[in-house]
Design a protein around this motif. Structure first.
Motif, PDB file in Angstrom:
ATOM      1  N   ILE A  32       0.823  -1.223   0.000  1.00  0.00           N
ATOM      2  CA  ILE A  32       0.000   0.000   0.000  1.00  0.00           C
ATOM      3  C   ILE A  32       0.857   1.272   0.000  1.00  0.00           C
ATOM      4  O   ILE A  32       0.325   2.380  -0.096  1.00  0.00           O
ATOM      5  CB  ILE A  32      -1.027   0.049   1.162  1.00  0.00           C
ATOM      6  N   LEU A  33       2.189   1.117   0.095  1.00  0.00           N
ATOM      7  CA  LEU A  33       3.056   2.306   0.162  1.00  0.00           C
ATOM      8  C   LEU A  33       2.846   3.285  -1.006  1.00  0.00           C
ATOM      9  O   LEU A  33       2.767   4.492  -0.786  1.00  0.00           O
ATOM     10  CB  LEU A  33       4.531   1.899   0.270  1.00  0.00           C
ATOM     11  N   PRO A  34       2.749   2.791  -2.255  1.00  0.00           N
ATOM     12  CA  PRO A  34       2.534   3.757  -3.351  1.00  0.00           C
ATOM     13  C   PRO A  34       1.233   4.556  -3.174  1.00  0.00           C
ATOM     14  O   PRO A  34       1.208   5.755  -3.449  1.00  0.00           O
ATOM     15  CB  PRO A  34       2.482   2.866  -4.596  1.00  0.00           C
ATOM     16  N   ASN A  35       0.184   3.905  -2.720  1.00  0.00           N
ATOM     17  CA  ASN A  35      -1.078   4.631  -2.512  1.00  0.00           C
ATOM     18  C   ASN A  35      -0.979   5.607  -1.340  1.00  0.00           C
ATOM     19  O   ASN A  35      -1.517   6.720  -1.391  1.00  0.00           O
ATOM     20  CB  ASN A  35      -2.236   3.656  -2.301  1.00  0.00           C
ATOM     21  N   LEU A  36      -0.274   5.213  -0.298  1.00  0.00           N
ATOM     22  CA  LEU A  36      -0.056   6.128   0.828  1.00  0.00           C
ATOM     23  C   LEU A  36       0.704   7.367   0.365  1.00  0.00           C
ATOM     24  O   LEU A  36       0.392   8.490   0.762  1.00  0.00           O
ATOM     25  CB  LEU A  36       0.714   5.426   1.954  1.00  0.00           C
ATOM     26  N   ALA A  37       1.697   7.150  -0.492  1.00  0.00           N
ATOM     27  CA  ALA A  37       2.479   8.284  -1.006  1.00  0.00           C
ATOM     28  C   ALA A  37       1.611   9.190  -1.866  1.00  0.00           C
ATOM     29  O   ALA A  37       1.697  10.427  -1.781  1.00  0.00           O
ATOM     30  CB  ALA A  37       3.674   7.764  -1.805  1.00  0.00           C
ATOM     31  N   ARG A  38       0.741   8.616  -2.681  1.00  0.00           N
ATOM     32  CA  ARG A  38      -0.139   9.432  -3.530  1.00  0.00           C
ATOM     33  C   ARG A  38      -1.091  10.260  -2.679  1.00  0.00           C
ATOM     34  O   ARG A  38      -1.316  11.449  -2.941  1.00  0.00           O
ATOM     35  CB  ARG A  38      -0.962   8.522  -4.457  1.00  0.00           C
ATOM     36  N   LEU A  39      -1.679   9.639  -1.685  1.00  0.00           N
ATOM     37  CA  LEU A  39      -2.616  10.359  -0.802  1.00  0.00           C
ATOM     38  C   LEU A  39      -1.899  11.505  -0.091  1.00  0.00           C
ATOM     39  O   LEU A  39      -2.421  12.614   0.024  1.00  0.00           O
ATOM     40  CB  LEU A  39      -3.226   9.380   0.223  1.00  0.00           C
ATOM     41  N   THR A  40      -0.674  11.224   0.364  1.00  0.00           N
ATOM     42  CA  THR A  40       0.095  12.230   1.105  1.00  0.00           C
ATOM     43  C   THR A  40       0.447  13.418   0.204  1.00  0.00           C
ATOM     44  O   THR A  40       0.289  14.582   0.602  1.00  0.00           O
ATOM     45  CB  THR A  40       1.374  11.587   1.674  1.00  0.00           C
ATOM     46  N   ARG A  41       0.908  13.111  -1.009  1.00  0.00           N
ATOM     47  CA  ARG A  41       1.272  14.192  -1.948  1.00  0.00           C
ATOM     48  C   ARG A  41       0.045  14.999  -2.356  1.00  0.00           C
ATOM     49  O   ARG A  41       0.088  16.215  -2.478  1.00  0.00           O
ATOM     50  CB  ARG A  41       1.935  13.601  -3.207  1.00  0.00           C
ATOM     51  N   PHE A  42      -1.081  14.302  -2.552  1.00  0.00           N
ATOM     52  CA  PHE A  42      -2.316  14.983  -2.941  1.00  0.00           C
ATOM     53  C   PHE A  42      -2.752  15.948  -1.833  1.00  0.00           C
ATOM     54  O   PHE A  42      -3.121  17.098  -2.085  1.00  0.00           O
ATOM     55  CB  PHE A  42      -3.402  13.939  -3.226  1.00  0.00           C
ATOM     56  N   ALA A  43      -2.691  15.478  -0.601  1.00  0.00           N
ATOM     57  CA  ALA A  43      -3.084  16.332   0.531  1.00  0.00           C
ATOM     58  C   ALA A  43      -2.193  17.559   0.620  1.00  0.00           C
ATOM     59  O   ALA A  43      -2.670  18.677   0.840  1.00  0.00           O
ATOM     60  CB  ALA A  43      -3.024  15.529   1.833  1.00  0.00           C
ATOM     61  N   GLU A  44      -0.894  17.342   0.417  1.00  0.00           N
ATOM     62  CA  GLU A  44       0.066  18.439   0.484  1.00  0.00           C
ATOM     63  C   GLU A  44      -0.241  19.484  -0.583  1.00  0.00           C
ATOM     64  O   GLU A  44      -0.316  20.676  -0.320  1.00  0.00           O
ATOM     65  CB  GLU A  44       1.442  17.843   0.182  1.00  0.00           C
ATOM     66  N   ARG A  45      -0.444  18.984  -1.799  1.00  0.00           N
ATOM     67  CA  ARG A  45      -0.638  19.862  -2.943  1.00  0.00           C
ATOM     68  C   ARG A  45      -1.950  20.639  -2.841  1.00  0.00           C
ATOM     69  O   ARG A  45      -2.029  21.801  -3.233  1.00  0.00           O
ATOM     70  CB  ARG A  45      -0.612  19.010  -4.221  1.00  0.00           C
TER      71      ARG A  45
END
Ligand SMILES: [Zn+2]
Length: 206
Positions: A32-45
């Motif tokens: 799930i790491l890639p999805n966690l990274a996507r969610l994190t980057r999306f929230a940041e952006r």
């Protein structure tokens, strides 16, 4: 349908749970790491507020009679994985209280797997809930810490979504029954693709 604004709730995405060499690796959670990274980057952006939870144990915590020692205070395993790490997070120790406005990224440390074991969690969640957001929950483990968070939010009549491809359970056989139960109680089951979309209404006044 996903209704905004959104608040992300990142549950215990710590090295001891998500790395195979971690003290309490949650089976297949590496995936799930890639999805966690996507969610994190999306929230940041998009400026989406994140409430991150983190076990932070000392040797006398009662939870350690149920689980092997994990996320011990001051160890590398207690840190968040790179996918969800936020260097600017406001980190509240288990006995600390938030002064002032809600930050973009808030980390709530806890001595027990249930984030609502912190006496201030209910009041903090109520501050976010004033904007009637959807709390978008992901992380580990579905059958313990995620479960406590989802059920605590539901008990407070919050609007909840769970990102099914960004959670993992210690007992994988238990996961589908939990998801079904939460859906029956009004929880939206979503996937990372649906959340990280430009059309999602994210606006949240800080
Ligand atoms: Zn713990």
């Amino acid at each position: 349908m996903l209704e905004g604004p959104l608040v992300f709730v990142d549950i215990d995405t710590q090295r001891d749970f998500l790395e195979e060499s971690g003290a309490l690796y949650v089976p297949s959670s590496l995936s799930i790491l890639p999805n966690l990274a996507r969610l994190t980057r999306f929230a940041e952006r998009r400026g989406i507020p994140v409430v991150a939870t983190a076990c932070c144990h000392s040797a006398d915590d009662p939870e350690l009679s149920q689980f092997p020692p994990h996320c011990m205070a001051g160890t590398a395993g207690q840190a968040r994985v790179a996918a969800t790490a936020c260097p600017d997070s406001v980190i509240l120790g288990a006995d600390a209280r938030l002064e002032g406005p809600l930050p973009r990224h808030l980390t709530l440390q806890k001595h027990s797997f249930d984030v609502f074991s912190r006496p201030d969690t209910g009041a903090l969640i109520a501050r976010y809930d004033e904007r009637k957001p959807t709390f978008v929950v992901y992380g580990v483990a579905t059958d313990y810490c995620v479960r406590a968070a989802v059920e605590g939010l539901l008990a407070r009549q919050c609007r909840v979504a769970v990102v099914v491809d960004a959670v993992r359970a210690i007992d994988p056989d238990a996961e589908s029954a939990l998801l079904e139960d939460w859906a029956r109680r009004g929880t939206l089951l979503v996937v990372t693709d649906a959340i990280c979309s430009e059309t999602v209404p994210v606006d949240f006044e800080h």
